[in-house]
Scaffold this active site. Sequence first.
Site, PDB file in Angstrom:
ATOM      1  N   ASN A   9       0.872  -1.179   0.000  1.00  0.00           N
ATOM      2  CA  ASN A   9       0.000   0.000   0.000  1.00  0.00           C
ATOM      3  C   ASN A   9       0.909   1.230   0.000  1.00  0.00           C
ATOM      4  OD1 ASN A   9      -1.767   2.079   0.506  1.00  0.00           O
ATOM      5  ND2 ASN A   9      -2.339   1.398   2.569  1.00  0.00           N
ATOM      6  N   TRP A  10       0.960   1.883  -1.154  1.00  0.00           N
ATOM      7  CA  TRP A  10       1.874   3.019  -1.278  1.00  0.00           C
ATOM      8  C   TRP A  10       1.319   4.303  -0.668  1.00  0.00           C
ATOM      9  CZ3 TRP A  10       4.243   2.677  -6.937  1.00  0.00           C
ATOM     10  CH2 TRP A  10       5.155   1.621  -6.956  1.00  0.00           C
ATOM     11  N   LYS A  11       0.066   4.263  -0.224  1.00  0.00           N
ATOM     12  CA  LYS A  11      -0.553   5.458   0.377  1.00  0.00           C
ATOM     13  C   LYS A  11      -0.337   6.659  -0.555  1.00  0.00           C
ATOM     14  CE  LYS A  11      -0.053   3.227   4.804  1.00  0.00           C
ATOM     15  NZ  LYS A  11       0.097   3.301   6.241  1.00  0.00           N
ATOM     16  N   HIS A  96      -9.441   1.345   5.128  1.00  0.00           N
ATOM     17  CA  HIS A  96      -8.145   1.508   5.812  1.00  0.00           C
ATOM     18  C   HIS A  96      -8.326   2.464   6.988  1.00  0.00           C
ATOM     19  CE1 HIS A  96      -4.006   2.597   6.585  1.00  0.00           C
ATOM     20  NE2 HIS A  96      -3.661   1.492   5.950  1.00  0.00           N
ATOM     21  N   GLU A  98      -6.628   4.839   7.996  1.00  0.00           N
ATOM     22  CA  GLU A  98      -6.381   6.259   7.675  1.00  0.00           C
ATOM     23  C   GLU A  98      -7.610   6.880   7.016  1.00  0.00           C
ATOM     24  OE1 GLU A  98      -2.712   5.547   5.587  1.00  0.00           O
ATOM     25  OE2 GLU A  98      -1.766   5.018   7.482  1.00  0.00           O
ATOM     26  N   GLU A 165      -5.188  -4.863  10.664  1.00  0.00           N
ATOM     27  CA  GLU A 165      -4.174  -3.835  10.844  1.00  0.00           C
ATOM     28  C   GLU A 165      -4.400  -3.108  12.168  1.00  0.00           C
ATOM     29  OE1 GLU A 165      -2.257  -2.692   6.855  1.00  0.00           O
ATOM     30  OE2 GLU A 165      -3.864  -1.278   7.231  1.00  0.00           O
ATOM     31  N   GLY A 171       2.929   2.232  10.834  1.00  0.00           N
ATOM     32  CA  GLY A 171       3.890   3.319  10.675  1.00  0.00           C
ATOM     33  C   GLY A 171       4.659   3.662  11.942  1.00  0.00           C
ATOM     34  N   SER A 204       3.734  -2.168  10.293  1.00  0.00           N
ATOM     35  CA  SER A 204       5.188  -2.269  10.489  1.00  0.00           C
ATOM     36  C   SER A 204       5.761  -3.619  10.059  1.00  0.00           C
ATOM     37  CB  SER A 204       5.565  -1.939  11.938  1.00  0.00           C
ATOM     38  OG  SER A 204       5.210  -0.592  12.235  1.00  0.00           O
ATOM     39  N   GLY A 225       2.978  -1.066   4.234  1.00  0.00           N
ATOM     40  CA  GLY A 225       3.055   0.356   3.912  1.00  0.00           C
ATOM     41  C   GLY A 225       4.484   0.752   3.602  1.00  0.00           C
ATOM     42  N   GLY A 226       5.148   1.379   4.569  1.00  0.00           N
ATOM     43  CA  GLY A 226       6.477   1.950   4.367  1.00  0.00           C
ATOM     44  C   GLY A 226       7.484   1.035   3.675  1.00  0.00           C
TER      45      GLY A 226
END
Length: 243
Positions: A9-11, A96, A98, A165, A171, A204, A225-226
């Site tokens: 997920n590149w957000k 999600h 966010e 999640e 993150g 993470s 993510g990251g």
Amino acid sequence: MRKIVIAGNWKMFKTQAESRAFLTGFLPHLEDTPSSREVVLCPPFTDLIVLSQSLHGSRVKLGAQNVHWEESGAYTGEIAANMLTEVGVRYVIIGHSERRQYFGETDATVNLRLKAAQKSGLTPILCVGETKQQRDAGHTESIIINQLKQGLVEIDQTNLIIAYEPIWAIGTGDTCESSEANRVIGLIRSQLTHPLVSIQYGGSVKPNNIDEIMAQPEIDGVLVGGASLEADSFARIVNYTII
Ligand code: 13P
């Protein structure tokens, strides 16, 4: 057999040029990746077309990060399912944390988006998870059961992925213990009617913890993510070692 799905997920990261550069570094790593592992990239909307063209003939599938429930209309800033399928999108992340936290997404709108995705043949990745406060208060189980109950009304479980999640692990570098992620994912599975829904862990996920996470029997993949933004690190995750 439940499918193993490793999704990035590149957000809100990467321009088109950056997404092309990522692929140049990433795709050569997939030569020996077992074919049983579904590899998915969920970039920002503007990258979808360029990735769709560059991924033609590759095993990597495309996912989006949201979809609206109407087929078209005056919904500024939203995207319709057929706009996604037209450019080769197969998966879509829905609900999600966010989106729930910053953009007012509720279990009711999550449910509408899931239905619209499935109607267009997209496979939704439904995200659920608790905050730190909810966990500390002992509410993890009830929060997740409620998110599933409301989100999954009239949803076809034969075309569905769920991602657990925990919000406190996103993150933060504070990964959920793999045994605890396994326990909660087992709880999620106990709430479902279809036995073959793939359930991912997200929060993470890194090259140094992926092997342990994927060794857990209930965990069918990860939503990253990251660590999915960098070709070598996402490649290490996709090519996790079975321990
Ligand atoms: P991080 O891997 O950066 O913690 O993000 C997880 C996530 O939100 C994936 O959807």
